[in-house]
Scaffold this active site. Structure first.
Site, PDB file in Angstrom:
ATOM      1  N   HIS A   1      -6.634  -0.300   6.173  1.00 22.66           N
ATOM      2  CA  HIS A   1      -6.707  -1.081   7.411  1.00 22.66           C
ATOM      3  C   HIS A   1      -8.097  -1.042   8.037  1.00 22.66           C
ATOM      4  O   HIS A   1      -8.688  -2.083   8.348  1.00 22.66           O
ATOM      5  CB  HIS A   1      -5.690  -0.568   8.428  1.00 22.66           C
ATOM      6  CG  HIS A   1      -4.276  -0.617   7.969  1.00 22.66           C
ATOM      7  ND1 HIS A   1      -3.802  -1.577   7.111  1.00 22.66           N
ATOM      8  CD2 HIS A   1      -3.202   0.166   8.260  1.00 22.66           C
ATOM      9  CE1 HIS A   1      -2.515  -1.384   6.893  1.00 22.66           C
ATOM     10  NE2 HIS A   1      -2.136  -0.323   7.569  1.00 22.66           N
TER      11      HIS A   1
ATOM     12  N   ASP B   1      -3.842   6.960   4.617  1.00 18.79           N
ATOM     13  CA  ASP B   1      -2.812   6.042   5.097  1.00 18.79           C
ATOM     14  C   ASP B   1      -3.399   4.858   5.858  1.00 18.79           C
ATOM     15  O   ASP B   1      -2.860   3.755   5.788  1.00 18.79           O
ATOM     16  CB  ASP B   1      -1.829   6.802   5.997  1.00 18.79           C
ATOM     17  CG  ASP B   1      -0.602   5.979   6.350  1.00 18.79           C
ATOM     18  OD1 ASP B   1      -0.100   5.259   5.462  1.00 18.79           O
ATOM     19  OD2 ASP B   1      -0.142   6.061   7.501  1.00 18.79           O
TER      20      ASP B   1
ATOM     21  N   ASP C   1      -1.856  -5.958   2.706  1.00 17.54           N
ATOM     22  CA  ASP C   1      -2.329  -5.155   3.829  1.00 17.54           C
ATOM     23  C   ASP C   1      -1.883  -5.913   5.070  1.00 17.54           C
ATOM     24  O   ASP C   1      -2.485  -6.923   5.445  1.00 17.54           O
ATOM     25  CB  ASP C   1      -3.853  -5.010   3.804  1.00 17.54           C
ATOM     26  CG  ASP C   1      -4.374  -4.092   4.914  1.00 17.54           C
ATOM     27  OD1 ASP C   1      -3.662  -3.952   5.935  1.00 17.54           O
ATOM     28  OD2 ASP C   1      -5.464  -3.535   4.778  1.00 17.54           O
ATOM     29  N   HIS C   2      -0.803  -5.443   5.700  1.00 18.79           N
ATOM     30  CA  HIS C   2      -0.179  -6.263   6.738  1.00 18.79           C
ATOM     31  C   HIS C   2      -1.106  -6.496   7.927  1.00 18.79           C
ATOM     32  O   HIS C   2      -0.913  -7.445   8.683  1.00 18.79           O
ATOM     33  CB  HIS C   2       1.147  -5.640   7.195  1.00 18.79           C
ATOM     34  CG  HIS C   2       1.001  -4.386   7.994  1.00 18.79           C
ATOM     35  ND1 HIS C   2       0.959  -3.134   7.413  1.00 18.79           N
ATOM     36  CD2 HIS C   2       0.898  -4.183   9.322  1.00 18.79           C
ATOM     37  CE1 HIS C   2       0.834  -2.225   8.350  1.00 18.79           C
ATOM     38  NE2 HIS C   2       0.797  -2.821   9.523  1.00 18.79           N
TER      39      HIS C   2
ATOM     40  N   LYS D   1       0.845  -1.185   0.000  1.00 21.17           N
ATOM     41  CA  LYS D   1       0.000   0.000   0.000  1.00 21.17           C
ATOM     42  C   LYS D   1       0.894   1.255   0.000  1.00 21.17           C
ATOM     43  O   LYS D   1       2.071   1.144   0.371  1.00 21.17           O
ATOM     44  CB  LYS D   1      -0.933  -0.010   1.219  1.00 21.17           C
ATOM     45  CG  LYS D   1      -0.270   0.370   2.546  1.00 21.17           C
ATOM     46  CD  LYS D   1      -1.315   0.526   3.612  1.00 21.17           C
ATOM     47  CE  LYS D   1      -0.723   1.049   4.897  1.00 21.17           C
ATOM     48  NZ  LYS D   1      -0.360   2.466   4.868  1.00 21.17           N
TER      49      LYS D   1
ATOM     50  N   LYS E   1      -2.186 -10.229  10.637  1.00 18.31           N
ATOM     51  CA  LYS E   1      -2.090 -10.341  12.090  1.00 18.31           C
ATOM     52  C   LYS E   1      -2.996 -11.459  12.592  1.00 18.31           C
ATOM     53  O   LYS E   1      -4.144 -11.595  12.180  1.00 18.31           O
ATOM     54  CB  LYS E   1      -2.469  -9.012  12.757  1.00 18.31           C
ATOM     55  CG  LYS E   1      -1.455  -7.903  12.523  1.00 18.31           C
ATOM     56  CD  LYS E   1      -1.848  -6.647  13.254  1.00 18.31           C
ATOM     57  CE  LYS E   1      -0.828  -5.534  12.998  1.00 18.31           C
ATOM     58  NZ  LYS E   1       0.478  -5.832  13.585  1.00 18.31           N
TER      59      LYS E   1
END
Length: 511
Positions: free
Chosen positions: A264, A259, A201-202, A172, A206
């Site tokens: 997210h 951002d 999208d880290h 991103k 998770k």
């Protein structure tokens, strides 16, 4: 009924108890000198190798504008691993990796450098047995994407032939608005088929984000109340206690909404609000998330139900920190926000009438990411007002980071002879319940790319739907010409955010 064992692509499909190991492959990282590669990507590769999830036939190639030899790059990787890896350093694992580490110097418009890159990975296919399978990680600013993917096409490195795969990984931001996101997709899809494009999208890597699905769909107790009959509001928060650091060149002009909210937080909203998929394969998950995003609309009154802020100099964390306009590289005329909050609504039967509040900011009181569901008050309480003075609404809070877990907030009787009820928390912490440590998000995502398993990667339809939600808000802010409202570093944001909630009769949760 969903088979939850299918949800974890780290497990071997023949034996769910065994981890899945990537096949032979080469991972090429463009922009290998950046912070992301140094702090996340290279340590994640080592951690995967240390856990036995990479095969002997694996190689790592760095590409950047540096006059380095292979051994220089290997030393950079070694230092990054020792400083940032999650698992202990083991010499035998490092020796296995170092034999497959290469470096190619050059610019993104340098034909000779890309010819050398092609020759390097061909040699690795032969010497390391990497099988002609190549993944290209674009850890670079989006303005260079077109150059790189075109070079890969022109040099034949994107060709899908002979059963060998070629994949591209994109970091991103996926554009800065809907139009640029569509342009970016056009550029990439002209070279790589959609099944070979992995948008990182880290947050989706998770463990606690994925456990949101387990909480919802593995526990029948929650499904009957997961709707507008019982839920009053949903708050999704990503708060950071740090400033922009050395990211002025990237952050200024982008801001908090682009951002964080566009990717997210809207992804967390989709996972929270989506219907139960028929299975956890990539297509089914994407279908349900897209339905939610397509039904999500920005506020009708943007002035009343959005907020922008910018941190100013103040004492935070025991030290006097500078304000955003004082950060190195930031123009004193900047109108970029470091705090953004918006209300959105979902126009479907399950969520009609339930406001979803999304907020993110830098230099806030503490670092936390959570999804909090606030429940409606009981329609009748057979207690005196004095008995329930401390009683608030029930809440279910899914903590994504840093204290991963789940909190259930409810009323309980205080010990004693009188009927006095007070709010209490029932708390579950992942770290205290499982002996296994959670893999770092980039470990999971890199392995998924090498496995070709795409459930955790948003496709371009999700990206474009997210921009459709956010674009009207961004355009309104830009047209207004109003600067963000100041808030003191170390606080919970600007007053306008509290006023936004007060209009709906709500207050922000204090994590």
């Amino acid at each position: 009924m969903i088979d939850l064992s299918r949800a974890n692509p780290l497990r071997d499909p023949q034996d769910r108890r065994l981890p899945r190991i990537a096949g032979p492959s080469v991972l090429v990282i463009f922009g290998v000198t950046g912070d992301l590669a140094t702090k996340k990507l290279m340590p994640a590769v080592y951690d995967l190798a240390n856990r036995g999830l990479l095969p002997p036939g694996f190689a790592l190639v760095g590409f950047a504008r540096r006059d380095w030899a292979d051994q220089d790059f290997a030393e950079i990787v070694h230092d990054a691993v020792q400083k940032h890896a999650r698992t202990p350093f083991r010499e035998e694992v490092w020796q296995q990796l170092i034999d497959g580490i290469r470096f190619v110097p050059g610019d993104f418009d340098d034909d000779a450098a890309f010819a050398q890159l092609k020759q390097t990975i061909i040699e690795l296919d032969e010497s390391r047995g990497t099988g002609g399978n190549h993944a290209f990680y674009l850890s670079i600013p989006p303005r260079f994407f077109e150059n790189v993917v075109d070079q890969l096409r022109r040099h034949g490195m994107a060709d899908q032939d002979g059963g060998r795969w070629r994949r591209v990984i994109i970091e991103k931001p996926f554009g800065h608005d809907l139009e640029s996101a569509r342009d970016l997709n056009r550029i990439v899809s002209s070279v790589f088929p959609s099944s070979s494009v992995f948008r990182i999208d880290h947050y989706l890597g998770k463990e606690t984000v994925q456990n949101m699905l387990a909480l919802r769909f593995a526990n029948q107790m929650f499904d009957p109340i997961w709707n507008n009959n019982y839920i009053d509001q949903v708050q999704i928060t990503m708060a950071e206690d740090i400033g922009i650091g050395g990211r002025a060149g990237y952050y200024d002009g982008i801001g908090a909404a682009r951002d964080v909210i566009q990717n997210h937080l809207l992804q967390l909203l989709a996972l929270t609000a989506m219907e139960e998929p028929t299975s956890f394969d990539a297509r089914q998950l994407r279908t349900e998330k897209q339905k939610v995003l397509a039904a999500t609309r920005p506020p009708a009154d943007i002035d009343a139900h959005t907020a922008r802020g910018r941190y100013t100099r103040a004492w935070a964390g025991g030290r006097n920190v500078r304000g955003y306009l004082e950060e190195e590289g930031i123009s004193p005329d900047s109108i970029t926000e470091t705090y953004a909050a918006i209300r959105v609504d979902i126009d479907n039967r399950r969520w009609a009438g339930v406001p979803f509040y999304l907020r993110t900011g830098k230099r806030l009181a503490r670092r936390t990411t959570e999804v909090a569901l606030g429940f409606k008050r009981a329609p009748h309480l057979p207690f005196d007002n004095t008995d329930t003075e401390e009683l608030g609404a029930n809440a279910l809070v899914m903590r994504i980071q840093p204290d991963e877990g789940i909190t259930l907030r409810f009323g309980a009787k205080v010990p004693g002879t009188q009927m006095e009820i007070r709010q209490v928390n029932m708390d579950f912490a992942y770290g205290g319940s499982f002996t296994e440590s959670s893999p770092e998000a980039y470990e999971r995502l890199i392995l998924d790319v090498l496995l070709g398993d795409p459930p955790l990667f948003p496709q371009h339809e999700e990206v474009e739907l997210s921009w459709q939600i956010l674009d009207p808000i961004l355009q309104h802010w830009e047209n207004s010409g109003m600067p963000p409202q100041d808030y003191a570093a170390g606080s919970w944001g600007p007053m306008v955010a509290d006023e936004m909630m007060a209009r709906d009769g709500h207050v922000w949760r204090r994590p």
